[in-house]
Design a protein around this motif. Structure first.
Motif, short mmCIF file in Angstrom:
data_model
loop_
_atom_site.label_atom_id
_atom_site.label_comp_id
_atom_site.label_asym_id
_atom_site.label_seq_id
_atom_site.Cartn_x
_atom_site.Cartn_y
_atom_site.Cartn_z
N LEU A 118 38.30 17.37 -7.03
CA LEU A 118 39.34 17.67 -6.05
C LEU A 118 38.96 17.19 -4.66
O LEU A 118 37.78 17.19 -4.28
CB LEU A 118 39.61 19.18 -6.02
CG LEU A 118 40.09 19.81 -7.33
CD1 LEU A 118 40.20 21.31 -7.19
CD2 LEU A 118 41.42 19.21 -7.76
N THR A 119 39.96 16.80 -3.92
CA THR A 119 39.80 16.46 -2.50
C THR A 119 40.91 17.18 -1.73
O THR A 119 41.75 17.88 -2.32
CB THR A 119 39.92 14.94 -2.27
OG1 THR A 119 41.20 14.50 -2.73
CG2 THR A 119 38.82 14.18 -3.01
N THR A 120 40.91 16.99 -0.43
CA THR A 120 41.97 17.57 0.39
C THR A 120 42.59 16.52 1.28
O THR A 120 41.94 15.55 1.68
CB THR A 120 41.45 18.72 1.27
OG1 THR A 120 40.42 18.22 2.14
CG2 THR A 120 40.90 19.86 0.44
N THR A 121 43.85 16.70 1.54
CA THR A 121 44.55 16.06 2.65
C THR A 121 45.10 17.20 3.48
O THR A 121 45.03 18.36 3.05
CB THR A 121 45.67 15.13 2.17
OG1 THR A 121 46.63 15.90 1.43
CG2 THR A 121 45.12 14.02 1.29
N PRO A 122 45.62 16.97 4.66
CA PRO A 122 46.00 18.09 5.53
C PRO A 122 46.83 19.17 4.83
O PRO A 122 47.95 18.93 4.39
CB PRO A 122 46.77 17.40 6.66
CG PRO A 122 46.09 16.07 6.77
CD PRO A 122 45.79 15.68 5.36
N SER A 123 46.19 20.34 4.70
CA SER A 123 46.80 21.56 4.15
C SER A 123 47.15 21.44 2.67
O SER A 123 47.96 22.22 2.15
CB SER A 123 48.04 21.98 4.95
OG SER A 123 47.67 22.41 6.25
N LEU A 124 46.54 20.50 1.97
CA LEU A 124 46.77 20.33 0.53
C LEU A 124 45.45 20.09 -0.18
O LEU A 124 44.58 19.36 0.33
CB LEU A 124 47.69 19.14 0.25
CG LEU A 124 49.13 19.18 0.76
CD1 LEU A 124 49.76 17.80 0.60
CD2 LEU A 124 49.95 20.23 0.01
N VAL A 125 45.30 20.69 -1.37
CA VAL A 125 44.22 20.32 -2.28
C VAL A 125 44.80 19.37 -3.33
O VAL A 125 45.85 19.67 -3.92
CB VAL A 125 43.58 21.54 -2.95
CG1 VAL A 125 42.51 21.10 -3.94
CG2 VAL A 125 42.98 22.47 -1.90
N VAL A 126 44.12 18.26 -3.56
CA VAL A 126 44.68 17.18 -4.37
C VAL A 126 43.76 16.90 -5.57
O VAL A 126 42.54 16.80 -5.43
CB VAL A 126 44.84 15.89 -3.53
CG1 VAL A 126 45.36 14.74 -4.40
CG2 VAL A 126 45.77 16.14 -2.35
N HIS A 127 44.38 16.78 -6.77
CA HIS A 127 43.67 16.31 -7.95
C HIS A 127 44.20 14.91 -8.24
O HIS A 127 45.28 14.73 -8.83
CB HIS A 127 43.91 17.24 -9.15
CG HIS A 127 43.12 16.87 -10.35
ND1 HIS A 127 43.69 16.55 -11.57
CD2 HIS A 127 41.76 16.74 -10.54
CE1 HIS A 127 42.75 16.25 -12.44
NE2 HIS A 127 41.57 16.37 -11.84
N GLY A 128 43.44 13.92 -7.82
CA GLY A 128 43.91 12.55 -7.90
C GLY A 128 44.15 12.07 -9.31
O GLY A 128 45.09 11.31 -9.58
N ALA A 129 43.32 12.53 -10.27
CA ALA A 129 43.43 12.02 -11.64
C ALA A 129 44.76 12.37 -12.28
O ALA A 129 45.30 11.61 -13.10
CB ALA A 129 42.28 12.57 -12.48
#
Length: 724
Positions: A148-159
């Motif tokens: 997981l990573t983050t962008t502003p105010s979001l946690v993102v699962h790129g896969a």
């Protein structure tokens, strides 16, 4: 990453109304539901609401320096919060969990310490909050946190191209703790730090909707004006109140330790009644002998007496022996007068005393000392003190005192009347009964060899201890090291083997308190004006002379070279001349060049242009840093040319801006600032612009006229006397 994210996964908290995240000293994060009390361990910096709103606590106080934006922004950067989602909330309690590490965890806003003091703690709090949100998302998505990573105010699962907003993560089952500190972002990943993010306090100030203590109104509130003793230490000997009591709206006359308060239904009635009091004051105070001219003469004699006792501020080698053994000795004494803060908002406070304790609305620089003032005046426990910390219309050190007399007066009036009371000072009150930058006399000595090289340096500062007066509690801990009186005299950026900076502690003869730049506002004047005198004695250009002394400091060399180019130092001028100063504040370095002009008939100096190259480490907000440095330069020019408090018979002679002059808009210099882009810890910015100014002006005056100015401010009368 999985090892770093050690969770107590079996202990979950069910939330629906959001999360409160608290970071402990060891970096561990504890969690509470927003409906419940805050976590008992750690500092509850962050509240995340289901809507996505992120509330970040602001632990400092706002007086126009922009820290109510800068400090939350540091945390938001590491948390990877969308800045548009952030709401800043003022800390209104003396909660030492949020204390400034630069002040031993006191809640204290002073010395340009906000950013550098809180920088590491806020970054870690933000990083840990981000890591916890990633951990929660990993639980929900059934993936490893490392995916997981983050962008502003979001946690993102790129896969899987899935993302979860922070507000959603604040609902449902969440872990109660996260045990280990999270890694910090590299500087290359910053989105907010180093950008020009608009300040949060500017819209309210621009539209007139910002609320200051002077604006607060409560139901049933009364108004108080105070008649203070004209001389420190005097009290009421006799008083006739008949005329005052006849004023419609008068409620009560309240005795105070150093004066009398008149409480009325309106501020106008309070002022009218106060002016009708017929008070006879005692005449026994030793302060009745205070006179600023005599004071400076005595301070100069003390500083010049090399046998007088002095506290060592900084020493290296044997300065006295190096000077005494030198082929050439240079000495000079520099003087500086008392100076007033001239903040736009005079003292104002609202207080209410009730069965639950006391409630105070105040613009001060310290939750800690304001809370202690309430406790001491009313003999209350801390839990019965309720604070509302208001924005300040400037302060510059005025609202830092250990015992805040304006708060004390409002409390006593509220206690006496049983109603909330606002105490307001007029400008005349604020000036006549103010506390000031101390007067100082500084004796400089140096020894040069046959080629003009600097062998020994001695800087003796004759001035009282400021800390001993405005904060005796602190003085008991630090005596005899008075940073307020002595900062700037340590010569930290020059390579001088035999060096001494000494504090000759003189008798206090006025109320004294920190002023913008504290000691450096006058010690740098003496040190850098004297450096030019040494360059002249050595037959050297002032730039070249300083460059030899900073040759091993690349950051200092870069600043001097930069400001030399900015000012076109080597270009001949007509009717003006340039003066150089290289000073700083704390770890900040500032090289300044003033262009100086003179009306020889009136003796009035003007500064058409000022160039500054400043290295303050990592700059959190460049646009705000420039504004702060510009403001500091204007402060410095105003102080150098105009600002002077005089005292006769213990009474301040000035009343308002008609006789305490400050720099007017038509006299402002054109200012050009170059901010170094440094990969270094943040250093003070708000006060970095002031210390370099006075010496640059004095040195420019000498370049123009061949005459030295050694008494600040450089008033027309003093200029004409020097030219004569």
């Amino acid at each position: 990453m999985a090892a770093m994210a050690s969770l107590t996964r079996r202990t979950l908290l069910k939330t629906g109304g959001g999360l409160i995240l608290a970071v402990a000293a060891d970096g561990a994060v504890s969690v509470a539901s927003a409906q419940d009390a805050a976590p008992t361990s750690g500092a509850a910096w962050i509240r995340i609401e289901p809507s996505g709103t992120i509330r970040i606590l602001f632990p400092s106080t706002e007086m126009g320096q922009g820290s109510s934006t800068a400090l939350p922004l540091i945390l938001a950067e590491e948390m990877d919060a969308n800045w548009e989602d952030v709401v800043v909330e003022q800390l209104d309690a003396d909660d030492r969990r949020f204390g400034n590490p630069a002040f031993g965890n006191l809640l204290y806003t002073a010395g340009s310490s906000g950013v550098y003091g809180y920088f590491d703690a806020l970054r870690q709090a933000g990083a840990n909050a981000r890591a916890l949100l990633i951990d929660i998302a990993a639980e929900r998505l059934a993936v490893d946190p490392s995916e997981l990573t983050t962008t502003p105010s979001l946690v993102v699962h790129g896969a899987s191209d899935r993302q979860i907003p922070y507000g959603t993560l604040a609902q449902g089952d969440v872990p109660v703790t996260r045990a280990a500190p999270a890694p910090l972002k590299p500087r290359s990943a910053f989105r907010l730090i180093g950008g020009d993010v608009p300040r949060r306090d500017i819209p309210g100030k621009s539209t007139g909707t910002e609320i200051y203590a002077i604006d607060v109104r409560l139901p049933g509130m009364l108004y108080a004006m105070v008649q203070r003793a004209p001389v420190e230490g005097e009290t009421v000997s006799a008083m006739e109140t008949g005329a005052a009591e006849a004023v419609p709206g008068l409620v009560q006359v309240v005795p105070l330790p150093d004066g009398v308060a008149v409480v009325a239904e309106t501020i106008w009635a309070a002022q009218q009644a106060r002016d009708l009091l017929d008070i006879t004051w005692t005449e026994t105070s030793a302060a009745r002998s205070w006179d600023d001219e005599t004071t400076l003469a005595d301070y100069a004699a003390a500083a010049e007496d090399l046998g007088a006792d002095a506290a060592i501020w900084r020493a290296a080698g044997d300065a006295a022996a190096a000077i005494d053994g030198a082929e050439q000795t240079v000495a000079a004494t520099y003087l500086s007068d008392y100076a007033y803060h001239a903040q736009i908002e005079p003292m104002a406070v609202v207080a209410r005393v009730d069965a639950d304790g006391a409630e105070v609305w105040a613009g001060t620089q310290t939750q800690t000392w304001t809370s202690r003032t309430v406790q001491d005046v009313l003999d209350l426990p801390p839990e019965q003190v309720r604070l509302h910390m208001m924005s300040m219309g400037g302060s510059f050190g005025r609202r830092t005192a250990r015992m805040q007399e304006y708060v004390r007066d409002a409390l006593l009036c509220a206690q006496a009347t049983g109603q909330p009371v606002k105490v307001t000072w007029t400008r005349e009150d604020d000036l006549r009964h103010g506390s000031f930058r101390p007067a100082a006399a500084q004796h400089m000595r140096a020894g040069l060899d046959g080629e003009g090289r600097l062998l020994g340096w001695q800087h003796r500062v004759g001035t009282p201890s400021v800390i001993a007066h405005f904060n005796p509690t602190r003085w008991a801990q630090v005596e005899p090291q008075d940073v307020i009186s002595m900062l700037g005299s340590e010569g930290r950026f020059y390579a001088i083997d035999d060096f001494a900076a000494e504090h000759v502690m003189t008798e206090r003869r006025a109320r004294v308190i920190p002023w913008r730049g504290i000691g450096a506002s006058y010690t740098a004047f003496a040190a850098e004006a004297f450096m030019d005198e040494l360059a002249e004695a050595a037959g050297r250009d002032p730039f070249d002379y300083r460059m030899d002394l900073v040759a091993d400091d690349p950051r200092a060399v870069a600043l001097l070279e930069r400001v030399r180019a900015m000012a076109a130092w080597d270009r001949p001028r007509q009717d003006t001349a340039l003066g150089l100063s290289f000073a700083g504040y704390g770890d900040s370095r500032a090289a300044g060049v003033a262009e100086v002009a003179l009306d020889r008939e009136s003796g009035r100096i003007t500064v058409p242009r000022f160039w500054a190259a400043v290295d303050a480490g990592l700059i959190v907000s460049p646009v705000n840093a420039r504004s702060q440095i510009e403001g500091g330069i204007v402060f410095g020019v105003s102080s150098a040319l105009l600002e002077r408090v005089t005292i006769r018979g213990g009474e301040v002679q000035q009343e308002n801006f008609y006789d305490y002059e400050i720099l007017r808009a038509d006299a402002l210099p054109e200012i050009e600032i170059d901010l170094a882009d440094m990969d270094a810890p943040p250093a003070p910015v708000g006060e970095a612009g002031t210390p370099m100014v006075a010496a640059a002006v004095a040195n420019g005056f000498h370049a123009l006229t061949g005459v030295r100015l050694r008494h600040m401010p450089f008033t027309p009368e003093r200029v004409l006397a020097a030219l004569a």
